[in-house]
Scaffold this active site. Structure first.
Site, PDB file in Angstrom:
ATOM      1  N   HIS A   8     154.467  -3.692  92.669  1.00 37.35           N
ATOM      2  CA  HIS A   8     153.345  -4.031  91.799  1.00 37.35           C
ATOM      3  C   HIS A   8     152.184  -3.081  92.089  1.00 37.35           C
ATOM      4  CE1 HIS A   8     150.030  -6.293  89.994  1.00 37.35           C
ATOM      5  NE2 HIS A   8     150.944  -6.899  89.274  1.00 37.35           N
ATOM      6  N   ASN A  52     153.703 -14.142  87.381  1.00 43.42           N
ATOM      7  CA  ASN A  52     153.244 -13.671  88.695  1.00 43.42           C
ATOM      8  C   ASN A  52     151.956 -14.401  89.034  1.00 43.42           C
ATOM      9  OD1 ASN A  52     152.477 -12.295  90.989  1.00 43.42           O
ATOM     10  ND2 ASN A  52     151.973 -10.388  89.923  1.00 43.42           N
ATOM     11  N   GLU A  73     153.676  -1.849  83.635  1.00 48.00           N
ATOM     12  CA  GLU A  73     152.346  -2.448  83.701  1.00 48.00           C
ATOM     13  C   GLU A  73     151.299  -1.344  83.781  1.00 48.00           C
ATOM     14  OE1 GLU A  73     152.357  -6.730  85.586  1.00 48.00           O
ATOM     15  OE2 GLU A  73     152.502  -5.212  87.129  1.00 48.00           O
ATOM     16  N   GLY A  81     144.621  -7.495  84.201  1.00 50.62           N
ATOM     17  CA  GLY A  81     143.472  -8.324  84.536  1.00 50.62           C
ATOM     18  C   GLY A  81     142.158  -7.837  83.970  1.00 50.62           C
ATOM     19  N   LYS A  94     150.310 -14.272  91.677  1.00 52.98           N
ATOM     20  CA  LYS A  94     149.468 -13.493  92.586  1.00 52.98           C
ATOM     21  C   LYS A  94     148.985 -14.407  93.728  1.00 52.98           C
ATOM     22  CE  LYS A  94     148.375 -10.152  89.029  1.00 52.98           C
ATOM     23  NZ  LYS A  94     147.405  -9.169  88.510  1.00 52.98           N
ATOM     24  N   GLU A 141     149.183  -3.508  92.550  1.00 56.92           N
ATOM     25  CA  GLU A 141     148.275  -3.951  93.609  1.00 56.92           C
ATOM     26  C   GLU A 141     148.853  -3.638  94.986  1.00 56.92           C
ATOM     27  OE1 GLU A 141     146.700  -7.377  90.582  1.00 56.92           O
ATOM     28  OE2 GLU A 141     148.025  -7.944  92.234  1.00 56.92           O
ATOM     29  N   SER A 170     147.692  -8.085  80.699  1.00 57.69           N
ATOM     30  CA  SER A 170     146.880  -8.945  79.823  1.00 57.69           C
ATOM     31  C   SER A 170     147.656  -9.472  78.621  1.00 57.69           C
ATOM     32  CB  SER A 170     145.617  -8.196  79.362  1.00 57.69           C
ATOM     33  OG  SER A 170     144.809  -7.854  80.466  1.00 57.69           O
TER      34      SER A 170
END
Length: 249
Positions: A93, A9, A164, A170, A11, A95, A208
């Site tokens: 996701h 991904n 996730e 991150g 991003k 986000e 991560s």
């Protein structure tokens, strides 16, 4: 036997030059022994598709609309993605859920729309640090999963699910292999209650993942690979993770 998978991904990263260098390095490597997909920003689908044409690495997008077409400024339909030869699309996701207020029902509708176009949705599930510390992991992830099962229970084998933990995306923090396996096992068992095809559903871990922890994570019985963020932007790191995914526990 489920075949392992690694999805990158990107991003909101990339440039024409950087993409060329990264994808050229991935293509030059030996053919992977697992399924590999790179999910790139919309403006780079054409470039990535041209570079990957004829190679083993698949092309994916990072989101899609729940609508087929219409007056939805800024959205991208699955039909458009299909015209660029996308095989996969990420939906739900964390986000998107956090910054764009995407709820479970919307995520499920996007997954359903992707399947209708012959595109495999990579459906993301996960809890925040606060939810984990309150012991709400299974309640939160279960609710997210139930929305998918409600619409697509009999088609679970056509989906990819990605756990996730939001607190590990991150941040440099990673769930231990045991923590990740526990949640993956919970997801699979909950899905199996709805349809036996869930045994064939691939479950990826994201949060991560790095070359030095990938093999141990992927060795867990219910983890079938990874959804990789930052490390997917570095060819050496991404290829090392892909190599780790060829081995099953």
């Amino acid at each position: 036997m489920r075949r392992n998978m690694v999805a990158g991904n990107w991003k909101m990263h990339g440039s024409l030059a950087a993409n060329q260098a990264l994808l050229s390095a991935l293509i030059a490597a030996p053919e992977p022994a697992c399924d590999v997909v790179v999910c790139v920003p919309f403006p780079y689908l054409a470039q990535a598709g041209q570079l990957l044409a004829g190679h083993a690495i698949g092309l994916g997008a990072q989101d899609c609309s729940m609508h087929e077409q219409g007056a939805y400024t800024g959205e991208v339909s699955v039909g458009m993605l299909r015209e660029f030869s996308c095989s996969h699309v990420i939906v739900g996701h964390s986000e998107r859920r956090a910054y764009h207020a995407e709820g479970d029902a919307l995520v499920a509708a996007k997954a359903q729309r992707a399947l209708s176009a012959g595109i495999t949705p990579i459906v993301c599930l996960g809890e925040t640090l606060e939810q984990r510390e309150r012991g709400q992991t299974e309640a939160v992830v279960g609710m997210q999963l139930d929305a998918i099962l409600h619409l697509l229970g009999s088609r679970m084998h056509e989906l990819v699910l990605a756990y996730e933990p939001v607190w590990a995306i991150g941040t440099g923090r990673t769930a231990t292999p045991e923590q990740a396996q526990d949640v993956h096992a919970f997801i699979r068992q909950r899905a199996l209650r709805h349809h036996v095809s869930a045994e064939q559903t691939r479950l990826l871990y994201g949060g991560s993942v790095k070359p030095d922890n990938a093999a141990e994570l992927f060795a867990q019985p219910d983890i079938d690979g990874g959804l990789i963020g930052g490390a997917s932007l570095k060819a050496v790191d991404f290829l090392a993770i892909v190599d780790a995914a060829k081995h099953r526990g």
